[in-house]
Design a protein around this motif. Sequence first.
Motif, PDB file in Angstrom:
ATOM      1  N   HIS A 198     -30.850  45.386   3.070  1.00  0.00           N
ATOM      2  CA  HIS A 198     -31.088  45.790   1.799  1.00  0.00           C
ATOM      3  C   HIS A 198     -30.784  47.457   1.758  1.00  0.00           C
ATOM      4  O   HIS A 198     -31.328  48.016   0.762  1.00  0.00           O
ATOM      5  CB  HIS A 198     -33.021  46.171   2.166  1.00  0.00           C
ATOM      6  CG  HIS A 198     -33.804  44.968   2.385  1.00  0.00           C
ATOM      7  ND1 HIS A 198     -33.482  44.201   3.205  1.00  0.00           N
ATOM      8  CD2 HIS A 198     -34.571  44.216   1.528  1.00  0.00           C
ATOM      9  CE1 HIS A 198     -34.419  43.132   3.299  1.00  0.00           C
ATOM     10  NE2 HIS A 198     -35.037  43.295   2.300  1.00  0.00           N
ATOM     11  N   THR A 199     -29.870  47.754   2.119  1.00  0.00           N
ATOM     12  CA  THR A 199     -29.282  49.318   1.969  1.00  0.00           C
ATOM     13  C   THR A 199     -27.891  49.194   1.587  1.00  0.00           C
ATOM     14  O   THR A 199     -26.967  48.792   2.369  1.00  0.00           O
ATOM     15  CB  THR A 199     -29.576  50.144   3.329  1.00  0.00           C
ATOM     16  OG1 THR A 199     -30.839  49.806   3.859  1.00  0.00           O
ATOM     17  CG2 THR A 199     -29.277  51.703   2.951  1.00  0.00           C
ATOM     18  N   LEU A 200     -27.627  49.883   0.437  1.00  0.00           N
ATOM     19  CA  LEU A 200     -26.284  50.085  -0.114  1.00  0.00           C
ATOM     20  C   LEU A 200     -25.585  50.969   1.158  1.00  0.00           C
ATOM     21  O   LEU A 200     -26.084  52.163   1.513  1.00  0.00           O
ATOM     22  CB  LEU A 200     -26.077  50.612  -1.301  1.00  0.00           C
ATOM     23  CG  LEU A 200     -26.618  49.912  -2.444  1.00  0.00           C
ATOM     24  CD1 LEU A 200     -26.560  50.463  -3.904  1.00  0.00           C
ATOM     25  CD2 LEU A 200     -25.634  48.526  -2.818  1.00  0.00           C
ATOM     26  N   PRO A 201     -24.216  51.035   1.347  1.00  0.00           N
ATOM     27  CA  PRO A 201     -23.545  51.886   1.908  1.00  0.00           C
ATOM     28  C   PRO A 201     -23.072  53.102   1.160  1.00  0.00           C
ATOM     29  O   PRO A 201     -23.586  53.336  -0.120  1.00  0.00           O
ATOM     30  CB  PRO A 201     -21.891  51.232   2.152  1.00  0.00           C
ATOM     31  CG  PRO A 201     -22.093  50.158   1.221  1.00  0.00           C
ATOM     32  CD  PRO A 201     -23.243  49.818   1.098  1.00  0.00           C
ATOM     33  N   GLY A 202     -22.527  54.063   1.687  1.00  0.00           N
ATOM     34  CA  GLY A 202     -22.399  55.544   0.941  1.00  0.00           C
ATOM     35  C   GLY A 202     -21.707  55.501  -0.285  1.00  0.00           C
ATOM     36  O   GLY A 202     -21.937  56.264  -1.151  1.00  0.00           O
ATOM     37  N   ASP A 203     -20.810  54.534  -0.523  1.00  0.00           N
ATOM     38  CA  ASP A 203     -20.115  54.472  -1.882  1.00  0.00           C
ATOM     39  C   ASP A 203     -20.937  53.603  -2.807  1.00  0.00           C
ATOM     40  O   ASP A 203     -20.384  53.701  -4.005  1.00  0.00           O
ATOM     41  CB  ASP A 203     -18.757  53.871  -1.672  1.00  0.00           C
ATOM     42  CG  ASP A 203     -18.946  52.338  -1.484  1.00  0.00           C
ATOM     43  OD1 ASP A 203     -19.927  51.819  -0.974  1.00  0.00           O
ATOM     44  OD2 ASP A 203     -17.732  51.894  -1.298  1.00  0.00           O
ATOM     45  N   GLY A 204     -21.934  53.193  -2.507  1.00  0.00           N
ATOM     46  CA  GLY A 204     -22.949  52.762  -3.484  1.00  0.00           C
ATOM     47  C   GLY A 204     -22.474  51.254  -4.049  1.00  0.00           C
ATOM     48  O   GLY A 204     -22.910  50.985  -5.191  1.00  0.00           O
ATOM     49  N   SER A 205     -21.432  50.770  -3.609  1.00  0.00           N
ATOM     50  CA  SER A 205     -20.783  49.670  -4.094  1.00  0.00           C
ATOM     51  C   SER A 205     -21.553  48.196  -3.305  1.00  0.00           C
ATOM     52  O   SER A 205     -21.837  48.258  -2.043  1.00  0.00           O
ATOM     53  CB  SER A 205     -19.398  49.481  -3.864  1.00  0.00           C
ATOM     54  OG  SER A 205     -18.704  48.162  -3.732  1.00  0.00           O
ATOM     55  N   TYR A 206     -21.955  47.421  -4.206  1.00  0.00           N
ATOM     56  CA  TYR A 206     -22.107  46.057  -3.811  1.00  0.00           C
ATOM     57  C   TYR A 206     -21.235  45.287  -2.766  1.00  0.00           C
ATOM     58  O   TYR A 206     -21.672  44.843  -2.066  1.00  0.00           O
ATOM     59  CB  TYR A 206     -22.566  45.007  -5.072  1.00  0.00           C
ATOM     60  CG  TYR A 206     -22.807  43.681  -4.453  1.00  0.00           C
ATOM     61  CD1 TYR A 206     -24.102  43.513  -3.993  1.00  0.00           C
ATOM     62  CD2 TYR A 206     -21.862  42.648  -4.747  1.00  0.00           C
ATOM     63  CE1 TYR A 206     -24.244  42.162  -3.375  1.00  0.00           C
ATOM     64  CE2 TYR A 206     -22.067  41.351  -4.090  1.00  0.00           C
ATOM     65  CZ  TYR A 206     -23.399  41.219  -3.538  1.00  0.00           C
ATOM     66  OH  TYR A 206     -23.728  39.895  -2.863  1.00  0.00           O
ATOM     67  N   SER A 247     -18.874  46.596  -1.273  1.00  0.00           N
ATOM     68  CA  SER A 247     -19.197  47.367   0.498  1.00  0.00           C
ATOM     69  C   SER A 247     -20.067  46.750   1.113  1.00  0.00           C
ATOM     70  O   SER A 247     -20.029  46.624   2.365  1.00  0.00           O
ATOM     71  CB  SER A 247     -18.819  48.695   0.016  1.00  0.00           C
ATOM     72  OG  SER A 247     -17.784  49.095  -0.558  1.00  0.00           O
ATOM     73  N   PHE A 248     -21.325  46.859   0.512  1.00  0.00           N
ATOM     74  CA  PHE A 248     -22.193  46.335   1.092  1.00  0.00           C
ATOM     75  C   PHE A 248     -22.305  44.880   1.768  1.00  0.00           C
ATOM     76  O   PHE A 248     -22.645  44.694   2.777  1.00  0.00           O
ATOM     77  CB  PHE A 248     -23.730  46.067   0.262  1.00  0.00           C
ATOM     78  CG  PHE A 248     -24.709  45.234   0.411  1.00  0.00           C
ATOM     79  CD1 PHE A 248     -25.761  45.938   1.259  1.00  0.00           C
ATOM     80  CD2 PHE A 248     -25.060  44.046   0.071  1.00  0.00           C
ATOM     81  CE1 PHE A 248     -26.708  45.052   1.824  1.00  0.00           C
ATOM     82  CE2 PHE A 248     -25.932  43.157   0.419  1.00  0.00           C
ATOM     83  CZ  PHE A 248     -27.042  43.821   1.242  1.00  0.00           C
ATOM     84  N   GLU A 249     -21.829  43.709   0.647  1.00  0.00           N
ATOM     85  CA  GLU A 249     -21.675  42.669   1.426  1.00  0.00           C
ATOM     86  C   GLU A 249     -20.612  42.399   2.551  1.00  0.00           C
ATOM     87  O   GLU A 249     -20.774  41.796   3.254  1.00  0.00           O
ATOM     88  CB  GLU A 249     -21.452  41.778   0.184  1.00  0.00           C
ATOM     89  CG  GLU A 249     -21.317  40.306   0.411  1.00  0.00           C
ATOM     90  CD  GLU A 249     -22.772  39.504   0.554  1.00  0.00           C
ATOM     91  OE1 GLU A 249     -22.738  38.431   1.401  1.00  0.00           O
ATOM     92  OE2 GLU A 249     -23.827  40.221   0.444  1.00  0.00           O
ATOM     93  N   ARG A 250     -19.624  43.347   2.233  1.00  0.00           N
ATOM     94  CA  ARG A 250     -18.592  43.333   3.321  1.00  0.00           C
ATOM     95  C   ARG A 250     -19.088  43.781   4.652  1.00  0.00           C
ATOM     96  O   ARG A 250     -18.642  43.164   5.792  1.00  0.00           O
ATOM     97  CB  ARG A 250     -17.235  43.972   2.641  1.00  0.00           C
ATOM     98  CG  ARG A 250     -16.044  43.806   3.471  1.00  0.00           C
ATOM     99  CD  ARG A 250     -14.900  44.665   2.678  1.00  0.00           C
ATOM    100  NE  ARG A 250     -14.196  43.784   1.680  1.00  0.00           N
ATOM    101  CZ  ARG A 250     -14.422  44.257   0.271  1.00  0.00           C
ATOM    102  NH1 ARG A 250     -15.089  45.575   0.136  1.00  0.00           N
ATOM    103  NH2 ARG A 250     -13.930  43.820  -0.671  1.00  0.00           N
ATOM    104  N   GLU A 251     -19.684  44.873   4.672  1.00  0.00           N
ATOM    105  CA  GLU A 251     -20.332  45.382   5.788  1.00  0.00           C
ATOM    106  C   GLU A 251     -21.357  44.508   6.486  1.00  0.00           C
ATOM    107  O   GLU A 251     -21.341  44.206   7.568  1.00  0.00           O
ATOM    108  CB  GLU A 251     -20.750  46.640   5.588  1.00  0.00           C
ATOM    109  CG  GLU A 251     -19.681  47.788   5.236  1.00  0.00           C
ATOM    110  CD  GLU A 251     -20.288  49.163   5.226  1.00  0.00           C
ATOM    111  OE1 GLU A 251     -21.467  49.627   5.453  1.00  0.00           O
ATOM    112  OE2 GLU A 251     -19.559  49.964   4.667  1.00  0.00           O
ATOM    113  N   LEU A 252     -22.045  43.960   5.488  1.00  0.00           N
ATOM    114  CA  LEU A 252     -22.971  42.856   6.079  1.00  0.00           C
ATOM    115  C   LEU A 252     -22.493  41.771   6.879  1.00  0.00           C
ATOM    116  O   LEU A 252     -22.675  41.539   8.042  1.00  0.00           O
ATOM    117  CB  LEU A 252     -23.911  42.461   5.039  1.00  0.00           C
ATOM    118  CG  LEU A 252     -24.883  41.404   5.407  1.00  0.00           C
ATOM    119  CD1 LEU A 252     -26.181  41.881   5.977  1.00  0.00           C
ATOM    120  CD2 LEU A 252     -25.228  40.558   3.946  1.00  0.00           C
ATOM    121  N   ALA A 253     -21.372  41.127   6.225  1.00  0.00           N
ATOM    122  CA  ALA A 253     -20.641  40.117   6.945  1.00  0.00           C
ATOM    123  C   ALA A 253     -19.897  40.565   8.063  1.00  0.00           C
ATOM    124  O   ALA A 253     -19.821  40.002   9.064  1.00  0.00           O
ATOM    125  CB  ALA A 253     -19.488  39.547   5.945  1.00  0.00           C
ATOM    126  N   ALA A 254     -19.556  41.830   8.064  1.00  0.00           N
ATOM    127  CA  ALA A 254     -18.462  42.037   9.109  1.00  0.00           C
ATOM    128  C   ALA A 254     -19.488  42.577  10.593  1.00  0.00           C
ATOM    129  O   ALA A 254     -19.080  42.233  11.527  1.00  0.00           O
ATOM    130  CB  ALA A 254     -17.969  43.680   8.925  1.00  0.00           C
TER     131      ALA A 254
END
Length: 304
Positions: free
Chosen positions: A280-288, A290-297
């Motif tokens: 439920h939390t965006l990463p530092g750059d605020g990008s969707y 980046s969020f989805e990529r980090e979630l999957a990773a």
Amino acid sequence: MRKAMQICALFLLAVLAACDQRRPAAGSGRKTIVATYSVLGSVAKELAGDEFEVRTLIPNGMDIHEWEPSARDIEALTRADLIVENGLELEGGLGKALDQARKAGVRFFTASDHVTVRVVGVGEGIPTGDPDQAPGARDPHLWTDPLAMKAVAGALAGDIRKHFGKDLSARNEELGKGLDALDAEIRQKVERLPVGRRKLVTGHESLGYFAQRYGFTLVGAVIPGLSTEGAGSAATMAHLKKLIREKDVKVIFTEVGTSPRTVEALARETQVRAVPLATHTLPGDGSYRSFERELAATILKELQ
């Protein structure tokens, strides 16, 4: 006392909104879009940020299901030109404030109206008697599927053009291509993970769209439901322990709104790892993206 103060604030702001509903943000000649939560707001901002003042109501990292607004937040809603909400009762603590904004005549865009809504399947999760865990219950966690978010962005662009006369087709096309590429990237990485390891136990039932898109199995959740507002009983915990052992689950993914103590105890008793997951939390750059990529990773790394 807190509820009484909120009711008073809603009444006062209803009066103010009736007199002055549409004042633009101070120092800005642009109309205002208010998105209810950060991940949805990120997509809205990428799509419309040059043409609108886009703000997010629920602070990044807070529990979307339970967060409640202040009087200032309610004022922001009643003065918005457009509210972008998820729908499907995701924003439970915002319910009264959103209803007030509707009564004040604010225009709404509901993201879940523009996707194929996933429903709880037969045999999925842990039987609790809770209606939101019964087969056929509608899942609100659509943002974990990038192609669902592509559909949301396209519909939002159309809505903005229809009601505000702003043509966002070029930005929407660019955003859509990026989300297609993101989906292909995640799919390629998931294919390297054996199907037998694609098993998810989470804090609550939040990864249904991700699982459906990329071929994962939902084994169960610490809070057996589609929101964090419930709690697991001794019986559901015993059932979850049994599933973790039977399905040879290696990881419990814990999220905002899940008791760390409960997760740690469950992990210790079943001898699996407990890993935080930012659902439920965006990463530092605020990008969707980046969020989805980090979630999957995170998921793929821990299930290897």
